[in-house]
Enzyme design. Structure first.
Site, short mmCIF file in Angstrom:
data_model
loop_
_atom_site.label_atom_id
_atom_site.label_comp_id
_atom_site.label_asym_id
_atom_site.label_seq_id
_atom_site.Cartn_x
_atom_site.Cartn_y
_atom_site.Cartn_z
N CYS A 129 1.19 -1.44 -0.08
CA CYS A 129 -0.12 -0.27 0.04
C CYS A 129 0.60 1.38 -0.23
O CYS A 129 0.44 2.44 -0.87
CB CYS A 129 -1.38 0.12 1.21
SG CYS A 129 -0.51 -0.17 2.64
N GLY A 160 -3.42 -1.61 7.74
CA GLY A 160 -2.27 -1.69 7.15
C GLY A 160 -2.33 -3.38 7.85
O GLY A 160 -1.88 -3.74 7.25
N LYS A 215 10.63 -3.43 1.25
CA LYS A 215 9.50 -3.78 0.29
C LYS A 215 9.29 -2.37 -0.46
O LYS A 215 9.68 -2.26 -1.70
CB LYS A 215 8.28 -4.14 1.13
CG LYS A 215 8.33 -5.12 1.45
CD LYS A 215 6.59 -5.47 2.05
CE LYS A 215 6.43 -6.71 3.38
NZ LYS A 215 5.07 -7.10 3.47
N ARG A 237 3.96 3.28 12.22
CA ARG A 237 2.13 2.84 12.04
C ARG A 237 2.03 4.25 13.01
O ARG A 237 2.55 4.08 14.34
CB ARG A 237 2.45 1.73 13.19
CG ARG A 237 1.05 1.36 12.94
CD ARG A 237 0.38 1.22 12.00
NE ARG A 237 1.01 -0.74 11.31
CZ ARG A 237 0.95 -1.20 10.04
NH1 ARG A 237 0.29 -0.20 9.50
NH2 ARG A 237 1.60 -1.99 9.84
N HIS A 244 -3.20 5.96 4.88
CA HIS A 244 -1.25 6.37 5.52
C HIS A 244 -1.42 7.34 4.43
O HIS A 244 -2.04 8.16 3.98
CB HIS A 244 -0.80 5.41 4.41
CG HIS A 244 -0.96 3.45 4.62
ND1 HIS A 244 -1.93 3.60 5.74
CD2 HIS A 244 -1.13 2.75 4.48
CE1 HIS A 244 -1.22 2.38 5.64
NE2 HIS A 244 -0.63 1.62 5.27
N1 LIG Z 1 -4.34 -4.07 4.91
C1 LIG Z 1 -3.68 -3.50 3.84
O1 LIG Z 1 -4.00 -1.94 4.48
C2 LIG Z 1 -3.22 -3.87 2.86
C3 LIG Z 1 -2.73 -2.58 1.78
C4 LIG Z 1 -2.27 -4.01 0.72
C5 LIG Z 1 -2.19 -5.62 0.77
N2 LIG Z 1 -2.50 -5.86 1.73
C6 LIG Z 1 -2.57 -7.60 2.02
O2 LIG Z 1 -3.93 -7.38 1.60
C7 LIG Z 1 -3.67 -9.06 2.53
C8 LIG Z 1 -5.66 -9.44 3.18
O3 LIG Z 1 -4.94 -8.16 4.09
P1 LIG Z 1 -6.40 -8.05 4.96
O4 LIG Z 1 -5.23 -6.46 5.96
O5 LIG Z 1 -7.58 -7.85 4.87
O6 LIG Z 1 -5.81 -9.19 6.23
P2 LIG Z 1 -6.52 -9.95 7.37
O7 LIG Z 1 -7.68 -8.69 8.10
O8 LIG Z 1 -5.87 -10.81 7.94
O9 LIG Z 1 -7.31 -11.13 6.43
C9 LIG Z 1 -6.87 -12.07 5.75
C10 LIG Z 1 -7.95 -13.21 4.90
O10 LIG Z 1 -7.44 -13.75 4.71
C11 LIG Z 1 -7.78 -15.63 4.59
N3 LIG Z 1 -6.92 -16.54 4.19
C12 LIG Z 1 -6.18 -15.99 5.53
N4 LIG Z 1 -5.27 -17.19 4.81
C13 LIG Z 1 -5.16 -17.66 3.91
C14 LIG Z 1 -5.03 -19.37 3.54
N5 LIG Z 1 -3.52 -19.32 3.68
N6 LIG Z 1 -6.33 -19.30 2.77
C15 LIG Z 1 -7.91 -18.95 2.92
N7 LIG Z 1 -8.16 -18.36 2.84
C16 LIG Z 1 -6.68 -16.86 3.65
C17 LIG Z 1 -8.58 -15.06 6.30
O11 LIG Z 1 -9.21 -16.15 6.45
P3 LIG Z 1 -10.60 -16.34 8.44
O12 LIG Z 1 -11.33 -15.06 7.24
O13 LIG Z 1 -10.51 -17.53 7.45
O14 LIG Z 1 -9.11 -16.58 8.89
C18 LIG Z 1 -9.36 -13.70 6.66
O15 LIG Z 1 -10.25 -13.56 6.05
C19 LIG Z 1 -2.52 -9.17 3.22
O16 LIG Z 1 -1.64 -9.69 1.94
C20 LIG Z 1 -2.24 -8.04 3.30
O17 LIG Z 1 -0.42 -7.86 3.18
C21 LIG Z 1 -3.48 -5.60 3.14
#
Ligand SMILES: NC(=O)c1ccc[n+]([C@@H]2O[C@H](COP(=O)([O-])OP(=O)(O)OC[C@H]3O[C@@H](n4cnc5c(N)ncnc54)[C@H](OP(=O)(O)O)[C@@H]3O)[C@@H](O)[C@H]2O)c1
Length: 357
Positions: A129, A160, A215, A237, A244
């Site tokens: 991000c 994030g 990164k 953070r 951000h």
């Molecule tokens: N948050 C940000 O600002 C941001 C920005 C850019 C990129 N990202 C990236 O985007 C991704 C998601 O971010 P988030 O903040 O939404 O994460 P999060 O709140 O941790 O949610 C992750 C989700 O992925 C599912 N999951 C995890 N491992 C899995 C697997 N092996 N198979 C299937 N489902 C799986 C989880 O399932 P359960 O609900 O069943 O546990 C959960 O629903 C991450 O890789 C993060 O680094 C995030």
């Protein structure tokens, strides 16, 4: 029926934002979005109830594209399932970091380097991000004056990290205000985040930099096709829920005035310049008389007109170094920093006839 058969893996804040952006962009789905996570249940995403399937090989059958918004690493969503989705014939667009630096995988910000999508790889990575919003602002200036060195400090929202960090900040605020001990989960942040700033995002590496900081370095070099670009980062953070901000000091090979940069950015795709004399009707007259300037803050990304934009303000010349400017860059980490970026990539695949419209 015409349209795209799409899947989503992950129902955290990024998954939720992907559902919102697909709806708002009227993304042409031919059947309901197929939503997957680690377990089967029902979840409300963007106000709509979805039956979530447990991710498995069969769940990818018949899909044209899969948006990955799961966790990273060996047990993460794309490492476990992207091969499987591609074997079933789907394009995979990944929000996670696992494949971003793989030379075979394009790392794409649509405003900057759509030419990286060649069709050779059906897996496309979306950058971190913090990287996305910085390169959206830097790329148009780079084309004109060629970026030589970047010094960036970030102010990153708790979303994030994921939903658990948002819940943690909300739980800590009343404890802080009550003056009592503030509880925290050390698997999220190393200490309470409520009303504090932590210069620590992701793990530390031997160099003393965190993985988040590296990164930004490596992804920016790949996206701008400048492997030797000098860039140094401090990722912090802050107790902000969404959005951000970044202080970016950027030195160019060629002269570029603040005025020229403002004009270039005003025309740049995806950028909104919020700079110059304040337009706030509520600003105190005395402050207007003192030359108060307007600028974006993370709260602005919640305004409908700015939700998918990269906001740039405080554009000014750095008098301590030649050809150098300071910028303040703000964007919604869940939308332009993740969901909007991946949906824009899918829209480009449709435009090129690589996905059915
Ligand atoms: N948050 C940000 O600002 C941001 C920005 C850019 C990129 N990202 C990236 O985007 C991704 C998601 O971010 P988030 O903040 O939404 O994460 P999060 O709140 O941790 O949610 C992750 C989700 O992925 C599912 N999951 C995890 N491992 C899995 C697997 N092996 N198979 C299937 N489902 C799986 C989880 O399932 P359960 O609900 O069943 O546990 C959960 O629903 C991450 O890789 C993060 O680094 C995030």
């Amino acid at each position: 029926m015409a349209g795209v058969r799409a899947g989503l893996v992950g129902v955290g804040p990024v998954g939720d934002a992907i559902v919102s952006v697909l709806k708002e962009h009227h993304f042409p789905l031919s059947e309901p979005l197929r939503v997957m996570a680690t377990s089967c249940r029902s979840e409300v995403l963007c106000g709509e109830e979805f039956l979530v399937q447990e991710t498995c090989e069969r769940a990818f059958q018949g899909l044209d594209v899969v948006f990955f918004a799961g966790r990273e690493g060996a047990k993460g969503a794309s490492v476990q399932w992207a091969e499987c989705a591609m074997a079933a014939g789907a394009w995979c667009i990944d929000n996670g970091s696992d494949f971003r630096l793989d030379p075979k995988v394009p790392l794409v910000v649509p405003e900057v380097n759509l030419d990286a999508v060649t069709g050779e790889s059906k897996l496309i990575a979306s950058p971190n991000c913090s990287t996305i919003q910085m390169v959206v602002a830097l790329a148009p200036l780079h084309r004109v004056a060629c970026v030589k060195r970047v010094v960036v400090s970030t102010y990153q929202a708790v979303s994030g990290w994921g939903k658990a960090a948002m819940d943690e900040l909300l739980a800590q605020l009343p404890q802080y205000l009550a003056g009592g001990p503030v509880e925290f989960d050390p698997s999220i942040f190393t200490r309470p985040i409520a009303l504090d700033c932590l210069p620590h995002i992701d793990r530390f590496t031997e160099s003393g930099y965190t993985k988040e900081e590296l990164k930004m370095v490596n992804e920016t070099r790949k996206i701008l096709s400048e492997p030797d670009l000098q860039i140094t980062t401090t990722a912090v953070r802050v107790p902000v829920m969404v959005g951000h901000a970044e202080s970016v000091n950027v030195q160019f090979e060629r002269p570029l005035s603040a005025e020229e940069a403002r004009a270039i950015l005003a025309e740049a795709p995806g950028v909104v310049v919020i700079d110059g004399p304040t337009q706030d009707p509520n600003a105190l007259e005395i402050r207007k008389a003192e030359g108060e300037l307007q600028y974006p803050t993370p709260a602005d990304v919640l305004r409908p007109e700015y939700r998918d934009a990269t906001l740039v303000g405080r554009i000014r010349e750095d008098s301590t170094a030649p050809n150098t400017l300071n910028l303040w860059v703000v964007a919604d980490n869940l939308r332009k920093g993740a969901a909007t970026n991946v949906v824009q990539i899918a829209e480009e695949l449709i435009a090129r006839g690589l996905l059915p419209a």
